[in-house]
Design a protein around this motif. Sequence first.
Motif, PDB file in Angstrom:
ATOM      1  N   THR A 195       0.897  -1.193  -0.220  1.00  0.00           N
ATOM      2  CA  THR A 195       0.018   0.293  -0.287  1.00  0.00           C
ATOM      3  C   THR A 195       1.006   1.134  -0.028  1.00  0.00           C
ATOM      4  OG1 THR A 195       0.056   0.429   2.750  1.00  0.00           O
ATOM      5  CG2 THR A 195      -1.537  -1.610   1.774  1.00  0.00           C
ATOM      6  N   CYS A 213      -6.144  -5.794   7.522  1.00  0.00           N
ATOM      7  CA  CYS A 213      -5.096  -4.853   7.695  1.00  0.00           C
ATOM      8  C   CYS A 213      -4.861  -6.305   8.585  1.00  0.00           C
ATOM      9  CB  CYS A 213      -5.018  -3.991   7.905  1.00  0.00           C
ATOM     10  SG  CYS A 213      -5.030  -2.726   5.810  1.00  0.00           S
ATOM     11  N   SER A 267       3.307  -1.208   3.219  1.00  0.00           N
ATOM     12  CA  SER A 267       3.150   0.740   3.410  1.00  0.00           C
ATOM     13  C   SER A 267       4.454   1.300   3.301  1.00  0.00           C
ATOM     14  CB  SER A 267       1.930   0.748   4.371  1.00  0.00           C
ATOM     15  OG  SER A 267       1.086   1.774   3.861  1.00  0.00           O
ATOM     16  N   ALA A 317      -2.397   1.408   6.260  1.00  0.00           N
ATOM     17  CA  ALA A 317      -0.669   1.196   6.589  1.00  0.00           C
ATOM     18  C   ALA A 317      -1.059   0.213   7.666  1.00  0.00           C
ATOM     19  CB  ALA A 317       0.087   3.246   6.470  1.00  0.00           C
ATOM     20  N   ALA A 377       0.182  -2.085   8.302  1.00  0.00           N
ATOM     21  CA  ALA A 377       0.121  -3.448   8.208  1.00  0.00           C
ATOM     22  C   ALA A 377       1.857  -3.472   9.161  1.00  0.00           C
ATOM     23  CB  ALA A 377       1.395  -2.511   6.486  1.00  0.00           C
TER      24      ALA A 377
END
Length: 318
Positions: A157, A186, A195, A210, A212
């Motif tokens: 991302t 996520c 991310s 995000a 991540a």
Amino acid sequence: MTSYLEFEKPIADLEGQILELKKISAKEEGAVDTADEIARLEKRSRDALVDIYRKLTPWQKAQVARHPSRPHGIHYIDALFTDFTPLAGDRNFAEDHAILAGFARFQGESVAVIVQEKGSDTKTRLKHNFGMARPEGYRKAVRIMDLANRFGIPVITLVDTSGAYPGIGAEERGQAEAIARSTEKCLNLDVPIISVVIGEGGSGGAIAIATANKVFMLEHAIYSVISPEAGASILWRDSARAKDVATAMKITAQDLLQFKVIDGIIPEPLGGAHRDIDAVMVDAEKCIADALKEFEGKEGAEIKRQRREKFLAIGRNL
């Protein structure tokens, strides 16, 4: 034409003089040799650039992160991925152009790609709603993540938004719920998520994609719970105090690395990413590739556990 920020005025003046001298040399045959003067001005310009960018304040970094010529999501898609196939719509309400999502190949391997796109001119900015996603954008992201998880494909991302769109229609369609669902998705994926904050990482609009395993920021990107202007309006009812809020909130990549909110910083060329886009793409590609290698051969449960523990640990032992 180069766009200069307010604090770059000394550089703009020097580079303007260099440009004029080069034009004179090109137009007038037998003119006075200006090579030495151009070289002297170029050195002064570079020295000024080094000096200014060595001492950037958080507010100045925010301006660099928003620079109109800064590479956006589409530039990264073109440079880092091949065979990108975008998928449209959330299968519920509509397509949201603020988030581009689909599948591609990264260094020959299949990946899912979710990118926030601001647009580069008036037409594209309106099309992409300045990168501010509506609920359907986050629901589209969830759809892509579900598909990636089903087929064991890593997710990459790229974050660049001032925040989720706060319009009435977006709120009516469940903006907060859509952001929460995307964040939850996520956290629960069995595949790695990498991310990169390439410009602005604004509030829940950023964290929704995000959350991540590895979160990186470009050197002059910013990441915050609210934009400096909005924070100043709430605290002092004066958006002009955004400089103070930017400093207090610790929004820079350097601060966030120290607080262990992010995992690393991708260097930018002197003067910002817009001054050498190719160099930025090379460094971003290497960073993402190295991060993906860390998860090769790992089980889904281990990948998920690492991600959850990463976020639970933020704020401890500071």
